[in-house]
Scaffold this active site. Sequence first.
Site, short mmCIF file in Angstrom:
data_model
loop_
_atom_site.label_atom_id
_atom_site.label_comp_id
_atom_site.label_asym_id
_atom_site.label_seq_id
_atom_site.Cartn_x
_atom_site.Cartn_y
_atom_site.Cartn_z
N ARG A 1 -52.59 1.78 -6.15
CA ARG A 1 -53.65 2.66 -5.69
C ARG A 1 -54.74 1.88 -4.94
O ARG A 1 -55.94 2.05 -5.18
CB ARG A 1 -54.25 3.46 -6.84
CG ARG A 1 -54.84 4.76 -6.32
CD ARG A 1 -55.10 5.82 -7.36
NE ARG A 1 -55.58 7.00 -6.66
CZ ARG A 1 -55.38 8.24 -7.03
NH1 ARG A 1 -54.69 8.50 -8.11
NH2 ARG A 1 -55.87 9.25 -6.34
N CYS A 2 -54.29 0.98 -4.08
CA CYS A 2 -55.23 0.22 -3.26
C CYS A 2 -54.47 -0.39 -2.11
O CYS A 2 -53.25 -0.35 -2.07
CB CYS A 2 -55.90 -0.88 -4.06
SG CYS A 2 -54.88 -2.34 -4.32
N GLU B 1 -57.72 5.87 -2.45
CA GLU B 1 -57.77 4.65 -3.24
C GLU B 1 -59.19 4.20 -3.53
O GLU B 1 -59.43 3.44 -4.47
CB GLU B 1 -57.00 3.56 -2.51
CG GLU B 1 -55.55 3.97 -2.42
CD GLU B 1 -54.76 3.14 -1.47
OE1 GLU B 1 -55.38 2.40 -0.69
OE2 GLU B 1 -53.54 3.22 -1.51
N GLN C 1 -41.79 5.83 -1.24
CA GLN C 1 -43.00 6.07 -0.47
C GLN C 1 -42.79 5.67 1.00
O GLN C 1 -43.66 5.92 1.82
CB GLN C 1 -44.16 5.25 -1.05
CG GLN C 1 -44.49 5.62 -2.49
CD GLN C 1 -45.62 4.80 -3.09
OE1 GLN C 1 -45.52 4.35 -4.22
NE2 GLN C 1 -46.71 4.59 -2.36
#
Lengths: 800, 165
Positions: free
Chosen positions: A383-384, A753, A236
Amino acid sequence: MTTVTESQVRADEQQNRGCSRKRKEDPRFIQGKGNYVDDIKLPGMLHGDFVRSPFAHARIKSINKEPALNHPGVHAVLTAEDLKPLNLHWMPTLAGDMQAVLADEKVAFQNQEVAMVIADDRYIAADATELVEVEYEELPVLVDPHHAMDDDAPVIREDIAGKKEGGHGLRLHDNHIFTWEVGDKDATDRVFDEAEVTVKQDLLYPRVHPCPLETCGCVASFDSINGELTVHLTSQAPHVVRTVFSQLSGIAESKVHINSPDIGGGFGNKVGVYPGYVVASVASIVLGRPVKWVEDRIENLSTTAFARDYHMTGELAADSQGRIKALRANVLADHGAFDSCADPRKWPAGFFNICTGSYDIPTAYARVDGVYTNKAPGGVAYRCSFRVTEASYLIERMIDVLAQKLDIDKAEIRRRNFIQPEQFPYSTPLGWEYDSGSYPAALERVLEAVDYEGLRKEQAEKRARGKLMGIGISTFTEVVGAGPSKNCDILGVGMFDSCEVRVHPTGSAIARFGTKSQGQGHETTYAQILGTEIGISSENIQVEEGDTDTAPYGLGTYGSRSTPVGGAAAARAGQKVHAKAKRIAAHLLEVSEDDLEWDVDRFQVKGVPDQAKTMTEVAWAAYNDVPEGMEHGLEAVEYYDPPNLTFPFGAYVCVVDIDRHTGESHIRRFYALDDCGTRINPMIIEGQIHGGLTEGFAVAMGQQLAFDEAGNILGASLMDYFVPTAVETPQWELDYTETPSPHHPIGAKGVAESPHVGSIPCFSNAVVDAFAHQGISHMNMPHDAYRVWRTIHELGLDAD
Amino acid sequence: MASKTPIKLTVNGQQREVLVHPRELLIHTLREQLGLTGAHIGCETSHCGACTVDLDGASVKSCTVLAMQANGSEVLTVEGLAQGGELHPVQEGFMQEHGLQCGFCTPGMEVRAYRFLQENPDPTDEEIRKGLAGNLCRCTGYQNIIKAVRYAASKLATEKSREMA
């Protein structure tokens, strides 16, 4: 003559900002032409597979490679001893710690990497891992973080035993990593001492895993003639990986080439640098051939970055009307055997200090202690943004706990405590400045949409008949867009991001970014942003990311930072191109720039719209007819360092019916209103929200990486680890408001998110609410049928 | 190790002959020998469905089928869905209804949806959910995948009625 309608037609044709245009990346994916790491096949490529520890804590007495080396098709077996001369047996983590690349004399978690076998194909490599003879001496195992700092606790990190100072200050024990305190402790304590009402609740946020469908992997290829290392890997953040690889290997960064091709989901799992990447690269250097390493699902779930594992105690002090006066939070964070959290360097517990949420809480204090245990390292922001999920869970649960104690409706207590729209920019007691928000309006809209009053009446009526129905509310605030380089950096590199755009003579363009999509649709969204700013169709803008040779340096995609930071870079780069184009247009039309006005795709002379130059015409002129003294070409580069983070928010309602005989929960409704500021592609936003809600559902209702007393991971395959299918997944109802960020060039805040962060407490609040009339104020996640049934059974609600 | 054995497959309508090890999995034969990288490996335990292909008219998880078991069979992969440069209605549906994000599960989803719609050409949403329960997706939340399958069902029905007219 140009009319408004004609302008609109041209704007519609461009399919730019605000348009739900279909994704540019889809044609290749739907036809099986994506290019993922495991699709890459290089001539002479070998395959690596790991020998992993069966024990969670053990000393390695000996390793005998010979039987494996004698196996036909095996080229090498690498252990820490082989990596030592290269100084590559340990690597720095993103969190100021060191991590063993291959176990150095002892293993500290189950499935830790002990050796890599490199062979002709993946079958032979797997066979030969069984032939590597490792003799272990088992050591006492530490599983429960609450016992990590006991006097007689086994020391997990002998390499730093006795060290009083860690990457984030003082260490209190051999298994202590850091203490991070924020807020005013004394003032908070005073408020609690004097408060009319206080509530306190222990909340466990269990260890979970992002579990993207594509596991992690790489293909490393070293060119010994030119001394260049090329690594295709699932990352990523490819630029940061290049920097780390250069620092680790000593190879000049200009000779390290990282390529992240299509990525099959990341969710935070693919931010860090894993031993597999390093060992495959070393193997390629040693053997002079490309080496592929792709982990299997068990390896992915049991060894690559987990998330959460926060053992929290929340406290609120309030008056009898439910107006909150102070928040206190104490957290024990289980980081596993190495602190390799993916956090900005200055934030050992990430952005957990957003734990005052959407509420105007005047005083607060939070403390987080990180400890080592015999579990896999990681601690990713799944996811945050860096622990905001944990923070939101804490405040959204605690506010329900307080409401219950005071017998105030859960919507009403939120109304009484919201930060009001006129208070923005709003400074929180724990150090953030929220950019913009409109919380009361969002909640009221959702309550009306679901007929909240009606639902409460229905619930009362059902309770009277012994039925279990819960209504959950979550009114969360996210913090995304990391980040200002003054606040956030990775290994000392500031968290800016970048866009480089080049308009070709015929009016199409190529744009490259430092971010890296893992399915978020950057090729489409970025093209739409640039298209609007430059005045060309998004169809004609090619977007590329992931190849560090061609893309400008950037910090990658995680923490919902692509639109807030990369998207801002795109807008600003587009504006730079636009400004130059305007000068060229003025030159072509022989007027001053002040005499020009912009209309979708052209500059026209004010009041004389027939006198116009389209962007296509300007692009051509940029290469053959520019004003005197101007450089040819039409391009721009922007390295955007945001002045602040962005703060998207939302209001969610969940309605759940629970079977009192089986404990099964049926999510009857889930209504999600999100506000992510300016919306660039509504279709993509909705898709992201669907995905985030589904992952939130999975976490709240079924996921947990569990361990037994010996540190064995219980259930590290998809047979046991809950990933919802289309059958379990609820139907989602979406809504939105639009409160632009005042400091973002186009007002966009980021979205992917929010649904995860916001939905998890909403599910939890709904399940707990189903038992509120029985005096239950909290139940730990995951709310799977068995655990819910246990509560039912303990309460005797399944009688008859 | 046991020597390789030749097997014959009809893959996406083409006759192919490949040499496979007795323990070689069909997904590896497809991806590494035949260069068909559309089907992906996600779990190796038959749970995620990223490797789904059509084998003699049935959806199978090719990560747990031996290549030799497929000897003499007809295999359809995502690469065989589009015909004559035209997308299959299932593919069109996924694109039109935003039924994918990272794209990793998509080939398996599509091949499963293709077979499912032959088994049940006019499904309810509930039936679609059950029909696709062997294929996991981590990005989309399934809602748009269901819409994509519905889109394909409708388009296939229209095509069929045209053919019959």
